[in-house]
Motif scaffolding. Structure first.
Motif, PDB file in Angstrom:
ATOM      1  N   SER A 186      -7.365   1.025  -4.417  1.00 20.34           N
ATOM      2  CA  SER A 186      -6.620   0.185  -5.551  1.00 20.34           C
ATOM      3  C   SER A 186      -5.599   1.110  -6.383  1.00 20.34           C
ATOM      4  O   SER A 186      -5.656   2.476  -6.313  1.00 20.34           O
ATOM      5  N   CYS A 187      -4.328   0.518  -6.971  1.00 16.60           N
ATOM      6  CA  CYS A 187      -3.564   1.059  -7.629  1.00 16.60           C
ATOM      7  C   CYS A 187      -2.967   0.390  -8.999  1.00 16.60           C
ATOM      8  O   CYS A 187      -3.337  -0.851  -9.164  1.00 16.60           O
ATOM      9  N   ARG A 240       1.618  -0.252  -7.687  1.00 11.20           N
ATOM     10  CA  ARG A 240       1.782  -1.582  -6.913  1.00 11.20           C
ATOM     11  C   ARG A 240       3.181  -2.032  -6.480  1.00 11.20           C
ATOM     12  O   ARG A 240       3.701  -2.288  -5.525  1.00 11.20           O
ATOM     13  N   ASP A 241       4.049  -2.047  -7.790  1.00 10.43           N
ATOM     14  CA  ASP A 241       5.309  -2.682  -7.592  1.00 10.43           C
ATOM     15  C   ASP A 241       6.363  -1.543  -6.851  1.00 10.43           C
ATOM     16  O   ASP A 241       7.288  -2.035  -6.146  1.00 10.43           O
ATOM     17  N   ALA A 242       5.967  -0.415  -6.889  1.00  9.67           N
ATOM     18  CA  ALA A 242       6.565   0.869  -6.235  1.00  9.67           C
ATOM     19  C   ALA A 242       6.487   0.460  -4.683  1.00  9.67           C
ATOM     20  O   ALA A 242       7.301   0.698  -3.878  1.00  9.67           O
ATOM     21  N   PHE A 300       3.635  -5.299   2.463  1.00  4.13           N
ATOM     22  CA  PHE A 300       2.889  -4.902   1.245  1.00  4.13           C
ATOM     23  C   PHE A 300       3.204  -5.925   0.052  1.00  4.13           C
ATOM     24  O   PHE A 300       4.444  -6.105  -0.182  1.00  4.13           O
ATOM     25  N   MET A 301       2.417  -6.714  -0.598  1.00  4.48           N
ATOM     26  CA  MET A 301       2.777  -7.878  -1.451  1.00  4.48           C
ATOM     27  C   MET A 301       1.771  -7.576  -2.591  1.00  4.48           C
ATOM     28  O   MET A 301       0.723  -7.203  -2.384  1.00  4.48           O
ATOM     29  N   THR A 302       2.038  -8.289  -3.648  1.00  2.00           N
ATOM     30  CA  THR A 302       1.176  -8.505  -4.969  1.00  2.00           C
ATOM     31  C   THR A 302       0.209  -9.654  -4.444  1.00  2.00           C
ATOM     32  O   THR A 302       0.694 -10.665  -3.834  1.00  2.00           O
ATOM     33  N   ALA A 303      -0.851  -9.580  -5.059  1.00  8.27           N
ATOM     34  CA  ALA A 303      -1.936 -10.752  -4.976  1.00  8.27           C
ATOM     35  C   ALA A 303      -2.837 -10.790  -6.046  1.00  8.27           C
ATOM     36  O   ALA A 303      -3.140  -9.921  -6.656  1.00  8.27           O
ATOM     37  N   ALA A 354      -2.040  -7.236  -1.324  1.00  8.05           N
ATOM     38  CA  ALA A 354      -2.505  -7.752  -0.107  1.00  8.05           C
ATOM     39  C   ALA A 354      -1.351  -7.184   0.955  1.00  8.05           C
ATOM     40  O   ALA A 354      -0.266  -6.890   0.713  1.00  8.05           O
ATOM     41  N   VAL A 355      -1.964  -6.980   2.259  1.00 12.83           N
ATOM     42  CA  VAL A 355      -1.181  -6.476   3.185  1.00 12.83           C
ATOM     43  C   VAL A 355      -1.117  -7.415   4.408  1.00 12.83           C
ATOM     44  O   VAL A 355      -2.239  -7.741   4.830  1.00 12.83           O
ATOM     45  N   ASP A 356      -0.064  -7.677   5.124  1.00 16.92           N
ATOM     46  CA  ASP A 356       0.161  -8.704   6.050  1.00 16.92           C
ATOM     47  C   ASP A 356       0.332  -7.687   7.176  1.00 16.92           C
ATOM     48  O   ASP A 356       1.448  -7.212   7.702  1.00 16.92           O
TER      49      ASP A 356
END
Length: 241
Positions: free
Chosen positions: A33-34, A39-41, A51-54, A61-63
């Motif tokens: 976790s970060c 996370r935004d970076a 790499f997306m916010t969730a 979350a990671v697609d």
């Protein structure tokens, strides 16, 4: 010459079990976790938008269909995120691999026939596909064979982002396959379609042209991940027959 023969005869069998965990240097699923700032970076650093916010406990979350496992998000998180040694294939387990090998012989009653189509790859996935047939991975022990014609194939294995020049070829190969048929998108290009960004020469991921049944993430995926996906596909095909 005799020493070489003696060494070959004395060595143990090279073929290994198909494992869905890599070596210590292997980049698999992202864990940890970060902070919001990190996370935004990470979101900005991801070159393919994987790499997306969730709204979850981790905050991200990671697609994995798009992810090329470059490690930039892990670098930006400065130790808060790590690459695990697990393949990013949530629907397949190591136990299922050995069980599914029996499916080909029992449920399917014959070999699984695969047709490969390179829709516009850099050939990295294709080289890994070639490695599936070497003594280390030994694809044929599972009863999986690669065919020269889609008319004889159960599964169409697509590598590379779909280019305009090969869009029609992909459609024709799919339409030539007998029912029931499956499609596997192998690698980040075929699965996610974002590796090369927007271009007049690119259509996108394979599922923008033909229906895809199973995705194999990675850039490129390991041969063991491809084989696990093929065995899972055999199980899916048996259910359709």
């Amino acid at each position: 010459m005799f020493k070489v023969i003696e060494r070959l005869l004395g060595d143990k069998i090279a073929t290994e079990k198909i494992a869905l965990t890599g070596s210590e240097r292997f980049r698999g699923k992202i864990t940890g976790s970060c902070t919001v700032a990190m996370r935004d970076a990470c979101v900005k650093a991801c070159p393919v938008g994987a790499f997306m916010t969730a709204d979850n406990e981790q905050g991200y979350a990671v697609d994995y269909k798009k992810c090329i496992f470059c490690g930039r998000c892990v670098e930006r998180a400065m130790g808060s995120l790590q690459h695990s040694r697990e393949e990013a294939m949530p629907v397949i387990t190591e136990d299922a691999v050995e069980v599914t090998a029996e499916v080909i012989r029992q449920k399917l009653g014959r070999s699984l026939h695969v047709r490969h189509l390179d829709a516009g790859s850099c050939n990295a996935c294709d080289f890994e596909m070639g490695a599936m047939s070497n003594p280390l991975y030994d694809l044929h022990r599972y009863g999986v064979h690669v065919d020269a014609s889609p008319r004889h194939a159960d599964l169409l294995m697509v590598t590379g982002v779909v280019t305009r020049n090969l869009e029609q070829a992909l459609k024709m190969a799919y339409e030539a396959m007998p029912e029931p048929r499956l499609v596997m998108a192998c690698g980040a290009c075929a699965a996610g379609g974002e590796t090369y960004g927007d271009s007049y020469a690119i259509v996108g991921a394979a599922d923008q042209v033909v229906p895809v049944d199973i995705y194999i993430p990675g850039c490129p995926p390991r041969p063991s991940a491809m084989i696990a996906g093929l065995l899972a596909a055999a199980d899916m095909l048996a259910e359709k027959m």
